[in-house]
Design a protein around this motif. Structure first.
Motif, short mmCIF file in Angstrom:
data_model
loop_
_atom_site.label_atom_id
_atom_site.label_comp_id
_atom_site.label_asym_id
_atom_site.label_seq_id
_atom_site.Cartn_x
_atom_site.Cartn_y
_atom_site.Cartn_z
N THR A 123 -1.43 -5.74 9.71
CA THR A 123 -0.63 -5.02 8.94
C THR A 123 -1.16 -3.67 8.93
N GLN A 136 4.70 -4.45 9.80
CA GLN A 136 4.61 -2.90 9.90
C GLN A 136 5.27 -2.33 8.77
N LYS A 137 4.85 -1.15 8.18
CA LYS A 137 5.32 -0.58 6.80
C LYS A 137 5.30 0.75 7.11
N SER A 138 6.22 1.46 6.46
CA SER A 138 6.17 3.00 6.37
C SER A 138 4.83 3.40 5.85
N ALA A 139 4.33 4.67 6.13
CA ALA A 139 3.22 5.32 5.91
C ALA A 139 3.01 5.32 4.11
N LEU A 195 -0.71 -2.13 1.93
CA LEU A 195 -0.84 -3.08 3.18
C LEU A 195 -1.43 -4.71 2.57
N ASP A 220 0.43 0.61 8.72
CA ASP A 220 1.39 1.65 7.89
C ASP A 220 1.46 2.84 8.82
N GLU A 225 8.87 3.31 9.21
CA GLU A 225 9.15 2.13 9.73
C GLU A 225 10.30 1.74 10.51
N HIS A 254 5.42 7.86 10.70
CA HIS A 254 5.55 7.32 9.01
C HIS A 254 6.61 6.59 8.79
N THR A 264 8.75 1.96 14.60
CA THR A 264 8.04 0.80 14.92
C THR A 264 8.06 0.42 16.43
N LYS A 284 2.68 2.51 2.14
CA LYS A 284 3.05 1.37 1.61
C LYS A 284 1.79 0.57 1.48
#
Length: 184
Positions: free
Chosen positions: A109, A77-80, A84, A111, A25, A23, A29, A82
């Motif tokens: 993209t 990439q994003k944290s869980a 998209l 998460d 980033e 989760h 990642t 987020k």
């Protein structure tokens, strides 16, 4: 030698299980994508870099592409949890700052739990969750150097081909039996 799709699907299932709780980033990642590339038997280090600096179209702004494979793939990439869609907008801003020779064919993209893969030329997009990655691995055929071909409507071509096959059939039958099959 290229991996079979069955092997890739098996690797994708294992990857999904291993990363089910991912989760964060900043902390996960790079490991996530090193292992993601391994699903396809690709050494990420040979083709893509992390944190590529990019000058944005807006003056005095810079950004960093989370993962970049020149002329192939750009990943944001994003944290869980987020957004998209917002991440995709950010990624497309990065695309605008690239040289033409480096423009990617795909933007991903993610998460960790959700994926959105956009093919830039056709604007086709596929979205799925991590547990379903194994069902969508063929969307990543480009990672193996396999190009997807898109064909428009082929109805006229199919009709013409069917007519030609019918003509061949009738000619063969006439040759075998000595009589025409139909007159028209």
């Amino acid at each position: 030698m290229r991996l079979s799709w069955q092997e890739i699907r098996t690797r994708a299932r294992r990857f999904s299980e291993r990363w089910a709780d991912a989760h964060y980033e900043k902390g996960e990642t790079q490991s996530f994508y090193n292992e993601f590339f391994e699903i396809f038997g690709v050494d990420r280090k040979k083709v893509a870099i992390f944190e590529r600096k990019i000058d944005l179209i807006e003056r005095n702004r810079r950004g960093f592409i989370d993962l970049f494979w020149p002329s192939v793939l750009l990943v944001e990439q994003k944290s869980a949890g987020k957004d998209l869609f917002k991440a995709q907008g950010q990624a497309l801003d990065y695309v605008l700052g690239l040289n033409d020779r480096d423009l990617p064919k795909y933007v991903l993209t993610c998460d960790f739990q959700r994926f959105r893969l956009l093919e830039l030329e056709t604007r086709r997009e596929i979205a799925f969750t991590l547990p379903h990655l194994h069902k969508h691995v063929e969307a990543f055929a480009f990672m193996l150097g396999v190009q997807r071909r898109h064909y428009g409507t082929q109805a006229a071509v199919n009709i013409k081909a069917a007519e030609l096959l019918g003509t061949i059939h009738d000619a063969l039958e006439e040759k075998i039996t000595g009589a025409p099959t139909w007159s028209g």
